[in-house]
Design a protein around this motif. Structure first.
Motif, PDB file in Angstrom:
ATOM      1  N   ASN A 202       0.868  -1.174   0.000  1.00  0.00           N
ATOM      2  CA  ASN A 202       0.000   0.000   0.000  1.00  0.00           C
ATOM      3  C   ASN A 202       0.907   1.226   0.000  1.00  0.00           C
ATOM      4  OD1 ASN A 202      -2.298   1.670   0.227  1.00  0.00           O
ATOM      5  ND2 ASN A 202      -3.299   0.214   1.612  1.00  0.00           N
ATOM      6  N   VAL A 203       0.334   2.406  -0.001  1.00  0.00           N
ATOM      7  CA  VAL A 203       1.130   3.629   0.055  1.00  0.00           C
ATOM      8  C   VAL A 203       1.958   3.616   1.331  1.00  0.00           C
ATOM      9  CG1 VAL A 203       1.070   6.139   0.144  1.00  0.00           C
ATOM     10  CG2 VAL A 203      -0.596   4.907  -1.263  1.00  0.00           C
ATOM     11  N   GLY A 204       3.265   3.741   1.195  1.00  0.00           N
ATOM     12  CA  GLY A 204       4.105   3.633   2.373  1.00  0.00           C
ATOM     13  C   GLY A 204       5.455   4.307   2.194  1.00  0.00           C
ATOM     14  N   PRO A 205       6.237   4.382   3.292  1.00  0.00           N
ATOM     15  CA  PRO A 205       6.024   3.624   4.533  1.00  0.00           C
ATOM     16  C   PRO A 205       5.002   4.280   5.458  1.00  0.00           C
ATOM     17  CG  PRO A 205       7.995   4.953   4.747  1.00  0.00           C
ATOM     18  CD  PRO A 205       7.499   5.160   3.340  1.00  0.00           C
ATOM     19  N   LYS A 206       4.167   3.463   6.084  1.00  0.00           N
ATOM     20  CA  LYS A 206       3.243   3.901   7.109  1.00  0.00           C
ATOM     21  C   LYS A 206       3.081   2.783   8.136  1.00  0.00           C
ATOM     22  CE  LYS A 206       0.454   7.201   4.432  1.00  0.00           C
ATOM     23  NZ  LYS A 206      -0.932   7.599   4.057  1.00  0.00           N
ATOM     24  N   MET A 207       2.611   3.163   9.330  1.00  0.00           N
ATOM     25  CA  MET A 207       2.359   2.198  10.388  1.00  0.00           C
ATOM     26  C   MET A 207       0.853   1.958  10.453  1.00  0.00           C
ATOM     27  SD  MET A 207       1.294   1.443  13.688  1.00  0.00           S
ATOM     28  CE  MET A 207       0.982   3.044  14.450  1.00  0.00           C
ATOM     29  N   HIS A 208       0.423   0.754  10.063  1.00  0.00           N
ATOM     30  CA  HIS A 208      -1.004   0.444  10.072  1.00  0.00           C
ATOM     31  C   HIS A 208      -1.505   0.181  11.485  1.00  0.00           C
ATOM     32  CE1 HIS A 208      -4.597  -2.195   9.650  1.00  0.00           C
ATOM     33  NE2 HIS A 208      -4.866  -1.393   8.640  1.00  0.00           N
ATOM     34  N   SER A 304      -0.861   5.458  10.206  1.00  0.00           N
ATOM     35  CA  SER A 304      -0.096   6.580  10.755  1.00  0.00           C
ATOM     36  C   SER A 304       1.168   6.793   9.929  1.00  0.00           C
ATOM     37  CB  SER A 304       0.296   6.298  12.207  1.00  0.00           C
ATOM     38  OG  SER A 304      -0.848   6.132  13.017  1.00  0.00           O
ATOM     39  N   PRO A 305       1.439   8.033   9.528  1.00  0.00           N
ATOM     40  CA  PRO A 305       2.691   8.295   8.809  1.00  0.00           C
ATOM     41  C   PRO A 305       3.887   8.163   9.743  1.00  0.00           C
ATOM     42  CG  PRO A 305       1.614  10.361   9.350  1.00  0.00           C
ATOM     43  CD  PRO A 305       0.658   9.270   9.760  1.00  0.00           C
ATOM     44  N   PHE A 306       5.037   7.834   9.184  1.00  0.00           N
ATOM     45  CA  PHE A 306       6.273   7.911   9.943  1.00  0.00           C
ATOM     46  C   PHE A 306       6.791   9.343   9.882  1.00  0.00           C
ATOM     47  CE2 PHE A 306       6.233   3.320   9.254  1.00  0.00           C
ATOM     48  CZ  PHE A 306       6.626   2.868  10.508  1.00  0.00           C
ATOM     49  N   LYS A 307       7.286   9.833  11.002  1.00  0.00           N
ATOM     50  CA  LYS A 307       7.756  11.210  11.081  1.00  0.00           C
ATOM     51  C   LYS A 307       8.871  11.449  10.067  1.00  0.00           C
ATOM     52  CE  LYS A 307       9.498  14.597  14.423  1.00  0.00           C
ATOM     53  NZ  LYS A 307       8.397  15.561  14.194  1.00  0.00           N
ATOM     54  N   ASP A 308       8.685  12.476   9.262  1.00  0.00           N
ATOM     55  CA  ASP A 308       9.690  12.926   8.289  1.00  0.00           C
ATOM     56  C   ASP A 308       9.986  11.896   7.194  1.00  0.00           C
ATOM     57  OD1 ASP A 308       9.996  15.305   9.732  1.00  0.00           O
ATOM     58  OD2 ASP A 308      11.549  14.425  11.010  1.00  0.00           O
ATOM     59  N   ALA A 309       9.072  10.981   6.955  1.00  0.00           N
ATOM     60  CA  ALA A 309       9.268   9.988   5.890  1.00  0.00           C
ATOM     61  C   ALA A 309       8.503  10.413   4.636  1.00  0.00           C
ATOM     62  CB  ALA A 309       8.797   8.615   6.343  1.00  0.00           C
ATOM     63  N   THR A 310       9.066  10.134   3.476  1.00  0.00           N
ATOM     64  CA  THR A 310       8.423  10.399   2.194  1.00  0.00           C
ATOM     65  C   THR A 310       7.770   9.111   1.697  1.00  0.00           C
ATOM     66  OG1 THR A 310      10.069  12.083   1.628  1.00  0.00           O
ATOM     67  CG2 THR A 310       8.776  11.163  -0.181  1.00  0.00           C
ATOM     68  N   THR A 311       6.479   9.171   1.416  1.00  0.00           N
ATOM     69  CA  THR A 311       5.770   7.959   0.990  1.00  0.00           C
ATOM     70  C   THR A 311       5.854   7.762  -0.516  1.00  0.00           C
ATOM     71  OG1 THR A 311       3.667   9.156   0.831  1.00  0.00           O
ATOM     72  CG2 THR A 311       4.164   8.076   2.935  1.00  0.00           C
ATOM     73  N   GLN A 312       5.668   6.503  -0.909  1.00  0.00           N
ATOM     74  CA  GLN A 312       5.629   6.121  -2.320  1.00  0.00           C
ATOM     75  C   GLN A 312       4.356   5.329  -2.580  1.00  0.00           C
ATOM     76  OE1 GLN A 312       9.288   4.219  -3.765  1.00  0.00           O
ATOM     77  NE2 GLN A 312      10.306   4.856  -1.875  1.00  0.00           N
ATOM     78  N   ASP A 313       3.814   5.472  -3.786  1.00  0.00           N
ATOM     79  CA  ASP A 313       2.641   4.707  -4.183  1.00  0.00           C
ATOM     80  C   ASP A 313       3.065   3.364  -4.764  1.00  0.00           C
ATOM     81  OD1 ASP A 313       1.009   6.820  -3.496  1.00  0.00           O
ATOM     82  OD2 ASP A 313       0.924   7.635  -5.529  1.00  0.00           O
ATOM     83  N   PRO A 314       2.284   2.317  -4.530  1.00  0.00           N
ATOM     84  CA  PRO A 314       2.549   1.043  -5.219  1.00  0.00           C
ATOM     85  C   PRO A 314       2.224   1.177  -6.700  1.00  0.00           C
ATOM     86  CG  PRO A 314       0.490   0.930  -4.009  1.00  0.00           C
ATOM     87  CD  PRO A 314       1.098   2.252  -3.661  1.00  0.00           C
ATOM     88  N   GLU A 315       2.745   0.260  -7.505  1.00  0.00           N
ATOM     89  CA  GLU A 315       2.469   0.312  -8.936  1.00  0.00           C
ATOM     90  C   GLU A 315       0.974   0.177  -9.220  1.00  0.00           C
ATOM     91  OE1 GLU A 315       4.729  -2.458 -11.185  1.00  0.00           O
ATOM     92  OE2 GLU A 315       6.670  -1.551 -10.686  1.00  0.00           O
TER      93      GLU A 315
END
Length: 336
Positions: A202-208, A304-315
Motif C-alpha cells: 500500500n502507500v508507504g512507509p506507514k504504520m497500520h 499513521s505516517p512515519f515522522k519525516d518519511a516520504t511515501t511512495q505509491d505502489p504500482e
C-alpha cells in the motif's frame, strides 16, 4: 514465490520490542492506554510517557511523546540479542547506504536509529532498564489487561522487496497473502510465534497498527465496553472477530490521535525450520474469513505516517473487498 531467508543473519533481532508515537494531548492518550488497553506507566515527564504491559519486565513497550505538529509514528523498536549485534547492524546498514546513527534514549542501553529501504523508521537496542512484572498484581489491573507487545503491521509500496529486505535480517514468513505470483502481504517473525512484523502492499512507509496480547479472549469485549464508557465507542475500528492468517481473536481500536492498536489473544509457535509458510489466496480470501463482515475502507487504507518519511505509491492501487463494496454488491443483487 517468497524471498530466500538468511537463517544466519548478519545480526540477531530477537523480537518486536516497542513503538514511539507522537500525540497531541499526552494526558488524554495516557488515559486511553491505561484505562482501556490496561498498560502500566513505568515513568513519565510533562512531555513523555513510558508504558509497558502487565507481563513485561522491560521498561517500556509504548512511548507517547507530546507534539505540537501532526501526530505520527516516530519509530518501531526491535530488540537485538547482544550489544555486539548493534555494531554488526550499524555496519550492515551503512554498508548498503541506508541511514544509521547512534542515539541516546532514556531507559535504554546503546541504541541505533536506522531505516529500511523505503524509509520505515527503526530503533534497535539490546537492553532496557527492568521493572517489576505486574501480571500477578490483580488488584491493580485496569482495562483489557494487555500483557505484552506482539507485532507491528506496516505499509510498503512493494511488498516483495520489503519482504526480501527483512528476510535478509532473518525474518521468516509464517503465512503470506498472494494473488497469482504477486505478493500482497507477508506475515513475518523472529521470536518463534507467527508474527513480529506484517507487511502489506500500500502507500508507504506507514504504520497500520501495533498489537498487544491479552490473557483471555473475553477481555476483547471489556476493551470495547470501556471504549464506549470513555467516549471512544466510535473508535472500535474493526471486530471483534477472528483472523484467517494467524487465527487469533482480535479487535482494533483507534486512540485519540487515530493511531491504531490491535488487542488479540495468543497464536501458534513457528520455531521449527521445516514448517512451510501458509499461502492465502487474495482472490478468494475475504477479511471476514469464516464469519462476520469485511473490514471497512478506512481499516484498509488509514495508517499513521512515519515522522519525516516520504511515501511512495505502489504500482497498482490495492483493491480489497471492503464493507462498502460488500454492501453495494448485496444491494445490487437485491435489486436484481
Amino acid at each position: 514465490m517468497l524471498p530466500t531467508v538468511d537463517l544466519r543473519p548478519p545480526f540477531n533481532i530477537s523480537r518486536a520490542s516497542h513503538i514511539v508515537l507522537e500525540v497531541k494531548d499526552l494526558q488524554k492518550s495516557r488515559d486511553f492506554y491505561v484505562k482501556i488497553v490496561g498498560l502500566v506507566v513505568s515513568d513519565e515527564t510533562p512531555t513523555t510517557c513510558y508504558l509497558r504491559g502487565l507481563s513485561e519486565a522491560a521498561h517500556h513497550s509504548l512511548v507517547l511523546v507530546q507534539t505540537e505538529g501532526a501526530p505520527a509514528c516516530q519509530r518501531l523498536g526491535f530488540r537485538v540479542y547482544l550489544d555486539e549485534d548493534l555494531d554488526s547492524a550499524y555496519a550492515w546498514f551503512t554498508g548498503r547506504g541506508l541511514p544509521a546513527k547512534w542515539v541516546e534514549v532514556p531507559y535504554q542501553g546503546r541504541t541505533l536509529h536506522c531505516e529500511d529501504l523505503y524509509g520505515t523508521k527503526l530503533e534497535l537496542c539490546a537492553h532496557m532498564e527492568v521493572r517489576e512484572r505486574m501480571f500477578l498484581k490483580f488488584e491493580q489491573f485496569t482495562g483489557a489487561h494487555a500483557q505484552r507487545i506482539d507485532h507491528f503491521q506496516i505499509f510498503a509500496p512493494d511488498c516483495w522487496k520489503a519482504c526480501e529486505f527483512y528476510s535478509q535480517l532473518g525474518f521468516r514468513n509464517s503465512e503470506y497473502l498472494a494473488h497469482g505470483d504477486k505478493l500482497l502481504g507477508a506475515f513475518m517473525f523472529r521470536k518463534g510465534t507467527c508474527l513480529d512484523l506484517a507487511i502489506v502492499e500500500n502507500v508507504g512507509p506507514k504504520m497500520h497498527h501495533f498489537a498487544y496480547i491479552i490473557p483471555e479472549s473475553h477481555l476483547i469485549f471489556t476493551a470495547c465496553d470501556l471504549a464506549g464508557n470513555y467516549g471512544y465507542g466510535g473508535s472500535v475500528d474493526r471486530g471483534p472477530g477472528r483472523h484467517g492468517p494467524g487465527g487469533m481473536l482480535y479487535v482494533y481500536l483507534l486512540d485519540p490521535d487515530g493511531h491504531r492498536i490491535e488487542l488479540c489473544d495468543g497464536h501458534y509457535q513457528t520455531i521449527d525450520t521445516e514448517v512451510e509458510p501458509v499461502r492465502w489466496d487474495a482472490g478468494s480470501l475475504s477479511t471476514n474469513v469464516r464469519w462476520g463482515l469485511p473490514a471497512t475502507e478506512h481499516w484498509y487504507f488509514h495508517a499513521s505516517p512515519f515522522k519525516d518519511a516520504t511515501t511512495q505509491d505502489p504500482e497498482q492501487k490495492p483493491n480489497p473487498q471492503t464493507l462498502e463494496m460488500f454492501i453495494q454488491q448485496q444491494s445490487t443483487q437485491s435489486n436484481n
